[in-house]
Motif scaffolding. Structure first.
Motif, PDB file in Angstrom:
ATOM      1  N   VAL A   1       1.084  -1.121  -0.007  1.00 16.84           N
ATOM      2  CA  VAL A   1      -0.016  -0.034  -0.062  1.00 16.84           C
ATOM      3  C   VAL A   1       0.932   1.253  -0.073  1.00 16.84           C
ATOM      4  O   VAL A   1       1.945   1.377   0.748  1.00 16.84           O
ATOM      5  N   HIS A   2       0.608   2.015  -0.954  1.00 13.76           N
ATOM      6  CA  HIS A   2       1.324   3.462  -0.810  1.00 13.76           C
ATOM      7  C   HIS A   2       0.576   4.454  -0.328  1.00 13.76           C
ATOM      8  O   HIS A   2      -0.539   4.460  -0.166  1.00 13.76           O
ATOM      9  N   VAL A   3       1.163   5.498   0.231  1.00 18.87           N
ATOM     10  CA  VAL A   3       0.468   6.549   0.724  1.00 18.87           C
ATOM     11  C   VAL A   3      -0.688   7.157  -0.237  1.00 18.87           C
ATOM     12  O   VAL A   3      -1.652   7.405   0.092  1.00 18.87           O
TER      13      VAL A   3
ATOM     14  N   GLU B   1      -2.829  12.014  15.715  1.00 21.48           N
ATOM     15  CA  GLU B   1      -1.747  11.278  16.297  1.00 21.48           C
ATOM     16  C   GLU B   1      -1.707  11.135  17.523  1.00 21.48           C
ATOM     17  O   GLU B   1      -1.200  10.235  18.368  1.00 21.48           O
TER      18      GLU B   1
ATOM     19  N   LEU C   1       3.265   2.801  10.019  1.00 19.71           N
ATOM     20  CA  LEU C   1       4.176   3.993   9.702  1.00 19.71           C
ATOM     21  C   LEU C   1       5.417   3.310   9.160  1.00 19.71           C
ATOM     22  O   LEU C   1       5.779   4.077   7.759  1.00 19.71           O
TER      23      LEU C   1
ATOM     24  N   LEU D   1       4.654   2.034   5.385  1.00 21.40           N
ATOM     25  CA  LEU D   1       4.543   2.949   4.416  1.00 21.40           C
ATOM     26  C   LEU D   1       5.565   4.141   4.532  1.00 21.40           C
ATOM     27  O   LEU D   1       5.468   5.182   3.639  1.00 21.40           O
TER      28      LEU D   1
ATOM     29  N   LEU E   1       6.705   6.192   6.439  1.00 22.24           N
ATOM     30  CA  LEU E   1       6.317   7.408   6.975  1.00 22.24           C
ATOM     31  C   LEU E   1       7.053   7.619   8.555  1.00 22.24           C
ATOM     32  O   LEU E   1       7.183   6.668   9.153  1.00 22.24           O
ATOM     33  N   ARG E   2       7.110   8.911   8.774  1.00 23.85           N
ATOM     34  CA  ARG E   2       7.946   8.961  10.254  1.00 23.85           C
ATOM     35  C   ARG E   2       6.701   9.462  10.989  1.00 23.85           C
ATOM     36  O   ARG E   2       6.876   9.021  12.159  1.00 23.85           O
TER      37      ARG E   2
END
Lengths: 272, 216, 216
Positions: free
Chosen positions: A167-169, A200, C162, C165, C167-168
């Motif tokens: 899966v990509h962003v 988050e 994260l 993918l 990501l940080r």
């Protein structure tokens, strides 16, 4: 008459009784017709059989004999299996025509070109068909995979390395946009970078509050993170409270503020 | 210096082992193009051919052999071992009828051919089932249409046909030059299949027993 | 005397070769019972086991190995060779369904979210399998429960998500601020994929011609 037939114990079975010999006069009992004709692939095949059986020269066919024999077969065929006869009848007509053309007095020879033998076309077809029969026989003689050739195929366990979907962003963004477009309430679901950082921290705070533990409010903040993150953490706590996911309590003014998840004491994540 | 040569030999052996393994597990013949992609960096065709010839030699005394067919290289059992293999799965493979075989022969030797071409040569109608049987086996397919009324399909044989008959190209098909010489053979074997088949059935059992006798 | 021993060794080797060949061509594991029937006279199980162990040893350094499984003996490729073999038939990487991706997107952007939240946003029921798929992948987990009847689990994305993918932090996810601007784009791309395809097909040829023009 034919070496083959003499060597052969019998050529077919009729009601279980072996047919010992092909009758000399080509008379075949009607019951045997089906058996005999099943062996032929058509009029050309039958003709070739007659030619070879009687050792006739294919390039100089005695048309009268061949035609008589052929028509003998076809007559028998018509009495037993009429529906099979059409192709055989066409050939009978053709043979008769060739025969009659050969009987007719020949027209005075023309100057140009050799005289055409009325049998030429038949001979060409017979030879071509015979060649293809030979080819079929040769092909059948070649080793075939599955019949004469066994291929090697060793077992391979493919499950050892399961490939997981990537899966990509961008996929997530596209998925989200699709949902929102479908729901047609974009405004409500617009998400900014700032909101993401709040979310988050909401997750981070909730993870810190596992199993209904009371945590002191200030423990939720990371003093080294800088002012923006402190603000975002604070927003996250407010949002969690607003969504009724946490409870913020203070026993008295200036007393420590405690935060806990809003759920029963004896509850754990594994009860779900 | 010694070490480097030794390393190179080890590397060659490893590559051979990888190729051999790939060929042993593959369902289908593998082309040089496919085999080259196994390695990183890829190996050129000359390098591959050398390795494949070495593997072939390694197996020359064994029960299976490495052969090259139309679409590539494959391992197959040597024909001498077939009788043992047959004992494992006693069911006999189906025999193709003369109609199917003749149709196949015409397509193989006269391709591309329409159904009409086949009917002209055989002198009888070709049932659609015959063509379906051959298409189902993956041995023929339609490669185009003849530009005449009805636009009939043009049949040709496939790579699979060559593979299954252990051939590298159509040129490896049996030559038909000798066919007139073999007339007598034709009379006994090909011309009278009904007779032939009856004889076969009768003689088969004793000949198998004879084989078994020698093996024991 | 010598000759007799030599003969015996030859005989053993031949039997090994036959067994090896049978095992290499068989698609299924072969039981001792099946293997015994290859020979005439049949070999007893002890004799077979000895031969099979020898074959196993012969192959111990190769790319395939002889193993014993529930229903018998078979050759199989060693797992170390899997990656080479995989290069032969590059399978397309599997894809998650739209439902899985949308669920993941909702959890990523709206976390913490319950299954009910996801269903509200998607407008359809979320099958438990979807959440299990994502939990199994280690991309989401339950970080608490909402204090409402049924006490539904709150899903959030994990660190693994994260990492996988690249990501940080969640803030590296594409911001959707620009979304309204892109509404027109969405209409064509996401809502009406059929339209999009037609457009693509229509525009492809002229653009190719343009390319060709510049190239020429």
């Amino acid at each position: 008459m034919s070496a083959v037939l003499e060597e052969t114990p019998h050529i077919a079975r009729i009601y279980g009784e072996p047919l010992l010999q092909m009758p000399q006069d080509l008379y075949i009992p009607p019951d045997a017709m089906e058996v005999i004709l099943d062996a032929f692939e058509g009029p050309l095949d039958l003709l070739l059989y007659l030619i070879r059986k009687h050792n006739l020269d294919i390039l100089d066919i005695p048309m009268a004999d061949l035609t008589r024999q052929y028509i003998g077969y076809v007559d028998l065929l018509r009495t037993s299996q009429l529906e099979l006869a059409a192709e055989y009848l066409v050939m009978a007509a053709m043979l008769t025509e060739i025969k009659s053309r050969m009987l007719l007095p020949r027209p005075p020879k023309l100057e140009e070109g050799p005289e055409e033998d009325p049998r030429a076309e038949l001979v060409r077809r017979l030879l071509e068909y015979e060649q293809m029969k030979y080819a079929a026989h040769k092909l059948d003689e070649l080793p075939h995979v599955g019949r004469d050739i066994t291929l090697v195929q060793v077992f391979l366990e493919r499950v050892t390395e399961e490939r997981l979907p990537q899966v990509h962003v961008g996929d997530l963004q596209a998925a989200w946009e699709t949902i929102v477009a479908r729901a047609k309430n974009q405004r409500h679901h617009r998400i900014s970078r700032q909101e993401l950082s709040v979310r988050e921290h909401m997750t981070r705070v909730l993870r810190m509050l596992d199993h209904g533990r009371f945590v002191e409010f200030i423990e939720l903040f990371n003093p080294d993170a800088g002012v923006p993150e402190l603000v975002v953490t604070f927003l996250a706590i407010l949002e969690l409270a607003k969504e009724r996911l946490i409870e913020v309590t203070q026993q008295a003014v200036y007393a420590p503020i405690y935060v806990k998840r809003l759920e029963s004491e004896d509850d754990g994540p594994d009860t779900e | 210096m010694m070490d480097q040569t030794q390393n190179e030999i080890n590397h060659q052996n490893e590559m051979k082992q990888i190729l051999e393994t790939a060929l042993l597990v593959s369902h289908e013949p593998l082309s040089l193009h496919q085999l080259g992609k196994i390695f990183e960096p890829e190996i050129d065709n000359d390098g591959l051919r050398t390795l494949l010839e070495e593997i072939k030699a390694d197996w020359s005394e064994r029960g299976i052999e490495l052969v090259q067919v139309a679409s590539g290289w494959r391992f197959q059992a040597r024909s001498e071992y077939q009788r043992y293999i047959n004992r494992l799965s006693p069911e006999k493979p189906p025999k193709y009828s003369r109609a199917v075989l003749e149709t196949l022969a015409i397509i193989a030797y006269r391709q591309p051919a329409t159904r009409g071409d086949i009917e002209d040569i055989r002198g009888v109608a070709v049932s659609p089932n015959i063509l379906k049987t051959l298409e189902g086996r993956g041995w023929i397919d339609v490669i185009g249409h003849r530009d005449v009324p009805g636009r009939p399909g043009l049949y040709a044989t496939t790579k699979q046909f060559l593979d299954d008959l252990n051939l590298r190209s159509l040129q490896d098909l049996p030559s038909l030059d000798q066919f007139v010489v073999n007339e007598q053979m034709l009379l006994t074997e090909a011309m009278m299949p009904a007779v032939e088949q009856i004889n076969e059935e009768e003689t088969e059992t004793p000949s198998e027993e004879a084989d078994a006798g020698t093996a024991a």
